[in-house]
Structure formats: C-alpha cells, structure tokens
Design a protein around this motif. Sequence first.
Motif, PDB file in Angstrom:
ATOM      1  N   PRO A 303      41.007  68.744  58.250  1.00 46.55           N
ATOM      2  CA  PRO A 303      41.173  70.208  58.104  1.00 46.55           C
ATOM      3  C   PRO A 303      40.164  71.007  58.922  1.00 46.55           C
ATOM      4  O   PRO A 303      40.527  71.999  59.560  1.00 46.55           O
ATOM      5  CB  PRO A 303      40.978  70.431  56.599  1.00 46.55           C
ATOM      6  CG  PRO A 303      41.309  69.127  55.972  1.00 46.55           C
ATOM      7  CD  PRO A 303      40.887  68.074  56.944  1.00 46.55           C
ATOM      8  N   LEU A 401      46.765  67.311  51.028  1.00 45.92           N
ATOM      9  CA  LEU A 401      45.670  68.227  51.353  1.00 45.92           C
ATOM     10  C   LEU A 401      45.480  69.239  50.230  1.00 45.92           C
ATOM     11  O   LEU A 401      46.428  69.927  49.835  1.00 45.92           O
ATOM     12  CB  LEU A 401      45.969  68.948  52.670  1.00 45.92           C
ATOM     13  CG  LEU A 401      44.961  69.975  53.158  1.00 45.92           C
ATOM     14  CD1 LEU A 401      43.616  69.321  53.434  1.00 45.92           C
ATOM     15  CD2 LEU A 401      45.473  70.694  54.400  1.00 45.92           C
ATOM     16  N   TRP A 406      41.725  73.055  52.586  1.00 44.00           N
ATOM     17  CA  TRP A 406      42.433  73.786  53.643  1.00 44.00           C
ATOM     18  C   TRP A 406      41.811  75.157  53.862  1.00 44.00           C
ATOM     19  O   TRP A 406      41.419  75.504  54.985  1.00 44.00           O
ATOM     20  CB  TRP A 406      43.903  73.934  53.269  1.00 44.00           C
ATOM     21  CG  TRP A 406      44.670  74.750  54.262  1.00 44.00           C
ATOM     22  CD1 TRP A 406      45.081  74.368  55.492  1.00 44.00           C
ATOM     23  CD2 TRP A 406      45.090  76.119  54.095  1.00 44.00           C
ATOM     24  NE1 TRP A 406      45.737  75.408  56.124  1.00 44.00           N
ATOM     25  CE2 TRP A 406      45.756  76.483  55.283  1.00 44.00           C
ATOM     26  CE3 TRP A 406      44.972  77.042  53.061  1.00 44.00           C
ATOM     27  CZ2 TRP A 406      46.286  77.756  55.461  1.00 44.00           C
ATOM     28  CZ3 TRP A 406      45.509  78.308  53.240  1.00 44.00           C
ATOM     29  CH2 TRP A 406      46.160  78.650  54.426  1.00 44.00           C
ATOM     30  N   SER A 409      38.110  75.045  55.059  1.00 41.88           N
ATOM     31  CA  SER A 409      37.861  74.736  56.465  1.00 41.88           C
ATOM     32  C   SER A 409      37.834  76.003  57.312  1.00 41.88           C
ATOM     33  O   SER A 409      36.978  76.164  58.200  1.00 41.88           O
ATOM     34  CB  SER A 409      38.939  73.779  56.982  1.00 41.88           C
ATOM     35  OG  SER A 409      40.222  74.378  56.942  1.00 41.88           O
TER      36      SER A 409
END
Length: 549
Positions: A303, A401, A406, A409
Amino acid sequence: MSAATTATRAPAPARAVTAAGVLAGTRTLIAFGLRRDRVRLPVWILALFLCTLSTVGNYRTLYAGPEDRASVAATMDSPAGLAMTGPRHYLDAYGFGAMTGHQMLGFMAVLVALMSILTVTRHTRDEEETNRAELVRSTVVGRHAHLAAALSVAVLANLVLALLLAVGLGAMGLGAGGSLLYGASHAAVGIVFACVAAVTAQITAQTRGASGTALAVVGLAYVLRAAGDAGGDDALSWLSPIGWVQRTYVYVDDRWWPLLLCLVLAVLCAGAGFVLSTRRDVGAGLRAPRTGSPVASGALTRPLGFALRLHRSMLAGFGAGVFLMGAMYGSILGQADEMLKDIDPIQEALRKTGGTMAESFASMVMVVLAVVASVYVVMAALRPRSEENAGRAEPLLATGLSRARWAGSHLAVSLAGGTLLLLLAGLGIGVAGAASSGDAGLVLSLTGAALAYAPALWVTTGVAAVLFGWLPRAAQAAWAVPVYAFVAGYLGPLLRFPGWTKNVSPFGHVPQLPSAEMNWTPSAVLTLVAAGLLWLGLEGFRRRDLECT
C-alpha cells in the motif's frame, strides 16, 4: 412457387456534421457546470475580490503620505524587488493605483490562472477520468460540448470577477477607467490560462497531469516575467501573458492594447484544444501511456509504495516550486534592512519576532513557505476521498487489504511529503540567503527553521483525516486550515489582528525561528495532537460505509 422480390433501399446519405451538432447540449452542460460549482466558484471569486479590496485599503493606511509611497518605490527599485512585483515603469508615479497594479497584478494573475485551470480540468478531464463524460456523450451531446461548456464556465467566472473588481476599486476612488482595465486584465489572463488548460486536458489522461502541466506553464510565465523585469530585459517579459497584463500599466498609462495579445493567444489555444480533442478517444490522452513492466515491483505490491507512486508527480512539482520560492525570498535577505527600514508597520511586526532584520524577515517568510507546503499536505491527505469517489477504493478493500493500511498509506505520504517540502524550502531560502548576505550559517539555521513547522503540517493532515473518516462530504473543509494559517500568521501581524487569532491555527504555536529561541514543548504537543487526530480519522473510516459517486 413464385419468388417475392423486394427493392433494395439505397442507404441515406451521411449528413455533414454541423457546428450545431458538435456543440449540441452545450447550454445544458453550462447550466450543469454552474450548478456543480455553485459554491466553489463564488468562494474563489469573493476571496480574490475581498483580498484585493483589503490590500488596497491597507495601502491607504500604511502609506498615507506621498513620502511613504516614495520610500516604498525606492525600496522596490532593485532586481529582487522588481522580480517579486512588476516592471519599473510603475515606480515613476507611485500612487495608490500604481502601487496596486505593481504589487498585486502579477500575484493575483497566478491565483486567477489557478482558478481557471482547475475549473476547466474539473469539467473536462475529470469527467472523462471518472467515465461520466462517456455516459453523457452517449446521449444527444456533441463532441465539443464538454470543452465548450468548461471554457464558458471559466470565462463567466473571470468576467464576474472583472466586473466586481472594476466596481469595487472604482468605488474606492482609484478611477473608473483604471479600475475597469484592472478588472479586465484579470479576466484576460484567466481566460488565457483556461484555454491553456483546454490544450493540456487533451495531452494526458489524468486530471492531475493536465492540471500540473497547465500550472507548469503558469510557473514558466511567472519566471519569464520576473527574469525580464529584474534584468531590465523587456523581451523576456513580453514572452509571458502575465507580463502582458502588467504592461497595461494600469492606473499609470491605462494601455488596453496588450490585452489583445491575451485575446489572440486565448483563441489560438482554444482552437488547438478543440482540434486536438478530435485526434483522441474519449478517456484517452494524446500522449500514449508509458509501457510498464510486465511484473510489478515489490514496492507497488504494498500500500505505501503504491500510494507513493500515485503522489510522486504532485510531490515533485511542489518540491520544485517551494525550492524556487524559497530561493526567491532568500535572494533578498541581504537587502532586507534597506528594503524594509522605512515601512513602519512591517518594522513593528518584525520587532515582535526579535533577532536581526534578516532573521525576522526570514521568520515571516517561513509562514508563507509552510502554508504552501500545507496545500500539498491537504491535497495528499484528501487523495483517499478522490479514490473512494471514483470507485477505485472499493475493489482494493474487497481484498485482504485493511482500511487502515490503505488510507494510512496515503496519510503517511502526506506526512513525509510535507516534511520533505519543508526541507526543500529551507534549503532554497538558506542557500540563496547565504549567497545574498554572505553568511554561510544561514543554510543550516533556515533549514531548521523550516523543519520546525513539520508538527503543524502533521496536525493539518490529521484534520483532513478526521473529516475524511467521519464527515467525508465535508472533507473539503480541510482547506480552511492553510487559508486561515496564511491570513492569521502572515497578514495578521501586518494588519494588527488580535493575538488570539494567531493561536487558533496550529502554525501559530510554532517557534518563529531563526529570530526566536527553539521551544520544544509546542512541537511535542502538536505532534501528540496530530497522532490523536490521525487515529481518530482512521477509526472513523473503519466504521463508516464507502461512498461512491
């Protein structure tokens, strides 16, 4: 058995595509565009209008006497001063009108260009990137309707701004003719760069690429203008649309004919945009996407690496911009004493920061550089919202994920990228300041002074994260943080705002290095606040549903 015969009907002749056909639906799309921007454009226009009027009113307060204006003209008559303002001819009769045209026109031209570029790319390339344009074009809508509507909305916005400026400045007693020319100059440069965006929107398939390329043209125009004015080489300034509108010499000579150059360039760029749009498919750009590796690198499978890939172009552009901006301010540090010695309000504001004149001036400039870095921080922190709206987040989060990894990041890139921008800005002003003043120690001290604003940037990221996590439809309210920081932190001391207004902003708690001593307590508190806001924002995103438009 008889065979039935049928006459073969000849195909109808193909109808020629008329101008009305390729522009079908333009009026409806204009109305739709104005409906979508019913908040965005009025905020832009009112902000530019009120900023101009408040600045002119400030000039009347700060430089009431002719000797005050003459002193300012003398300090501006240097290569560094002319590079930051405009051509020397304004200094010959430095009244309030000439001061407005000299100091405001070039700066405001960049902001008007930004408004126009974002408007055009929003209604053209962004519509294609989100696949809405293809859906709309499947109805009775001409091929050129989207571009024509986008340009029309941008032109209308610039004309409204021009009218407001003409009326407002005329009411302040600056003269009806000059005020009308001043407003028309804003409209002219805004329309030029709107048409430039119409060309860049055909080149790349990404909205950010189209906007970034157009903004690079704005930067080039500003650099050409600044280099020409600073070096006394009018040939360079005449290569820039910003140089053209400044050479109307508004409130001095009131020359209208340079605006004809803007009109010609706008028509040429708009025509090129329409022609180029016929050379590509909907959703594609003229520049073919670069062929990638058949196997993703290890970083792209994570990510953080993928988020960095999405942000790298914007980060590189902001990095170059803040470094050059810092270098421009640093180039006049050696002349700060001479330039500012007769300006009492600035002297008073600088005395409150302490230190030498150069150090105090650098401390004020750091606020501006930090605010520019915060603009990138907000854009990067709100990127997850854009991915969510475009429907690209849902397929990723349907895998293993997690939401925290997510969104985190993108927030990590915002945090690290903002810090990197501060480092580049500090190096820019430090290196140039050391060269102009002969003090090599400024490189280290000014770089550290810029990095001191990192916790305030992290708080800005945290505010954007909270809005994205809990109030996604109000996420754009995060822009209030950098706007308020500029108004309270930079303009506040000059306009004598109450002290508490500065403390509302996270930037107001940063030690004003290098003129002040470093205080680690505010930095530690801001860091803890930023950590709490980031956690709260990620927790909100984990709890809510995804929203796709």
